[in-house]
Design a protein around this motif. Structure first.
Motif, PDB file in Angstrom:
ATOM      1  N   GLY A   1       0.813  -1.212   0.000  1.00  0.00           N
ATOM      2  CA  GLY A   1       0.000   0.000   0.000  1.00  0.00           C
ATOM      3  C   GLY A   1       0.843   1.257   0.000  1.00  0.00           C
ATOM      4  N   PHE A   2       1.916   1.252   0.788  1.00  0.00           N
ATOM      5  CA  PHE A   2       2.809   2.417   0.834  1.00  0.00           C
ATOM      6  C   PHE A   2       3.477   2.632  -0.525  1.00  0.00           C
ATOM      7  CE2 PHE A   2       6.874   4.501   1.577  1.00  0.00           C
ATOM      8  CZ  PHE A   2       6.488   5.597   2.344  1.00  0.00           C
ATOM      9  N   CYS A   3       3.938   1.545  -1.142  1.00  0.00           N
ATOM     10  CA  CYS A   3       4.582   1.655  -2.444  1.00  0.00           C
ATOM     11  C   CYS A   3       3.601   2.148  -3.509  1.00  0.00           C
ATOM     12  CB  CYS A   3       5.182   0.311  -2.855  1.00  0.00           C
ATOM     13  SG  CYS A   3       6.638  -0.182  -1.880  1.00  0.00           S
ATOM     14  N   GLU A   4       2.352   1.715  -3.425  1.00  0.00           N
ATOM     15  CA  GLU A   4       1.345   2.179  -4.374  1.00  0.00           C
ATOM     16  C   GLU A   4       1.078   3.668  -4.176  1.00  0.00           C
ATOM     17  OE1 GLU A   4      -1.214  -1.961  -5.018  1.00  0.00           O
ATOM     18  OE2 GLU A   4      -1.842  -0.498  -3.496  1.00  0.00           O
ATOM     19  N   GLN A   5       1.012   4.120  -2.928  1.00  0.00           N
ATOM     20  CA  GLN A   5       0.828   5.547  -2.654  1.00  0.00           C
ATOM     21  C   GLN A   5       2.003   6.352  -3.187  1.00  0.00           C
ATOM     22  OE1 GLN A   5       0.180   5.927   1.574  1.00  0.00           O
ATOM     23  NE2 GLN A   5      -1.595   4.576   1.542  1.00  0.00           N
ATOM     24  N   PHE A   6       3.205   5.780  -3.072  1.00  0.00           N
ATOM     25  CA  PHE A   6       4.396   6.467  -3.584  1.00  0.00           C
ATOM     26  C   PHE A   6       4.310   6.617  -5.100  1.00  0.00           C
ATOM     27  CE2 PHE A   6       8.722   6.761  -5.141  1.00  0.00           C
ATOM     28  CZ  PHE A   6       9.289   7.679  -4.273  1.00  0.00           C
ATOM     29  N   GLU A   7       3.866   5.567  -5.793  1.00  0.00           N
ATOM     30  CA  GLU A   7       3.721   5.640  -7.247  1.00  0.00           C
ATOM     31  C   GLU A   7       2.693   6.693  -7.639  1.00  0.00           C
ATOM     32  OE1 GLU A   7       5.430   4.057  -9.674  1.00  0.00           O
ATOM     33  OE2 GLU A   7       6.721   3.280  -8.081  1.00  0.00           O
ATOM     34  N   GLN A   8       1.590   6.771  -6.895  1.00  0.00           N
ATOM     35  CA  GLN A   8       0.564   7.771  -7.192  1.00  0.00           C
ATOM     36  C   GLN A   8       1.105   9.181  -6.967  1.00  0.00           C
ATOM     37  OE1 GLN A   8      -2.556   6.450  -4.577  1.00  0.00           O
ATOM     38  NE2 GLN A   8      -2.896   4.564  -5.739  1.00  0.00           N
ATOM     39  N   ALA A   9       1.888   9.350  -5.897  1.00  0.00           N
ATOM     40  CA  ALA A   9       2.517  10.649  -5.647  1.00  0.00           C
ATOM     41  C   ALA A   9       3.496  10.977  -6.766  1.00  0.00           C
ATOM     42  CB  ALA A   9       3.229  10.638  -4.295  1.00  0.00           C
ATOM     43  N   GLY A  10       4.154   9.936  -7.302  1.00  0.00           N
ATOM     44  CA  GLY A  10       5.062  10.143  -8.419  1.00  0.00           C
ATOM     45  C   GLY A  10       4.341  10.661  -9.653  1.00  0.00           C
TER      46      GLY A  10
END
Length: 260
Positions: free
Chosen positions: A153-162
Motif C-alpha cells: 500500500g505504501f509503495c502504491e501511494q508512492f507511485e501515485q505521488a510520483g
C-alpha cells in the motif's frame, strides 16, 4: 517520477532488485533497517510534491539538471556528502525522512520488459528480508501478510505521488518557469566564494510575469503553493553549507593559476 528500474541501471540506493514471491520467500521475514549508513554517500534524494510542505522546513528543494528534471531534497551540497547521517548511520537531527528513503528496500518495478505490470520487489543487499527467526512474516497461509499488504500500500501511494509529481513538473516546463540554478557562498576568511551549480530552480521573475489567467489556473491546480515551498526552502542551502564547514566536509577551493 519513474520507479521502474532499467535492466542496466538501478535507482538511487538500490544495489539489486528481486521480486517478492511465495516460491522463494514463503518463510521469510522482514526486520527494520537499524542503520542508515547506506545514505551517507547520497546528497540528493528524490522527493514527491506530496512532501514539499514537510520537507521544505529541513532541506533545500531543487530540481535536477537536464531535460527531464525531478524534485530533490538536498542532504548535502557536494557529491558523497550527507550532513544528516552520522558515522553510525543514525540521523543526527530530528528531520523529515523523505518517502523515497522510507520505502527502501522495497519498490514497485516492472519485472518483464513486455509488460507494464508492477511487482513488489526488494533489494536483497539491504539485509532486511531473510529466513530470520524474528521479524514480520511476509506471507501467511500462502498469501501476503498484513505487513506485506501495508508495504504494498505504501509503495502504491508512492507511485501515485510520483504521477502527481510528474504532472507538476510538466506544468513547470510547459510554462518555462525553470532556470539553471547558481548559489555563491562567501565564508568569512575565504579568498573567493564557493559556487554551486548543476541544479534547476524556479525563476521568480518569470513567475511574477505570468499572465493573470495562467497564474489563476496554476493557483487553482495547487502548483503555486508548491512553488513557494520550493523557493522558501532555498534559504536552507546556506545552513547545509555551514554544517558541512563545521564538519570539515567542504572541498578545498582550487586557486586560479598565477598570471605571468
Amino acid at each position: 517520477m519513474a520507479s521502474a528500474a532499467p535492466a542496466n541501471a538501478l535507482p538511487l540506493l538500490y544495489n539489486d532488485l528481486a521480486p517478492l514471491s511465495t516460491q522463494q520467500h514463503l518463510d521469510w521475514r522482514s526486520r527494520p533497517i537499524e542503520s542508515l549508513a547506506f545514505l551517507k554517500g547520497a546528497h540528493a534524494i528524490p522527493l514527491t510534491v506530496d512532501e514539499f510542505v514537510d520537507a521544505q522546513r529541513h532541506y533545500p528543494i531543487v530540481f535536477s539538471a537536464g531535460p527531464n528534471p525531478v524534485p530533490l531534497a538536498l542532504m548535502g551540497l557536494n557529491e558523497g556528502v550527507n550532513v544528516f547521517v552520522d558515522e553510525d548511520g543514525k540521523l543526527n537531527s530530528d528531520v523529515y525522512l523523505p518517502a523515497y528513503i522510507r520505502r527502501y528496500p522495497y519498490m514497485l518495478a516492472r519485472t518483464r520488459p513486455d509488460s507494464d505490470e508492477l511487482s513488489l520487489c526488494f533489494d536483497p543487499s539491504a539485509g532486511a528480508l531473510g529466513a530470520f527467526d524474528q521479524g514480520d512474516a511476509l506471507f501467511a497461509e500462502g498469501q501476503p501478510s498484513d505487513h506485506t499488504k501495508a508495504v504494498l500500500g505504501f509503495c502504491e501511494q508512492f507511485e501515485q505521488a510520483g504521477q502527481r509529481t510528474a504532472a507538476f513538473m510538466k506544468d513547470l516546463l510547459d510554462n518555462k518557469l525553470l532556470i539553471d540554478g547558481e548559489v555563491a557562498i562567501q565564508p568569512e576568511g575565504a579568498a573567493q566564494p564557493y559556487v554551486y551549480r548543476g541544479f534547476q530552480m524556479v525563476d521568480e521573475q518569470k513567475l511574477r510575469d505570468l499572465r493573470g489567467d495562467v497564474a489563476r489556473k496554476l493557483l487553482q491546480s495547487g502548483l503555486l503553493p508548491l512553488v513557494f515551498a520550493h523557493l522558501f526552502s532555498l534559504a536552507l542551502i546556506r545552513n547545509i553549507f555551514g554544517r558541512q564547514m563545521q564538519a570539515g566536509l567542504v572541498p578545498p577551493q582550487v586557486q586560479p593559476p598565477l598570471q605571468a
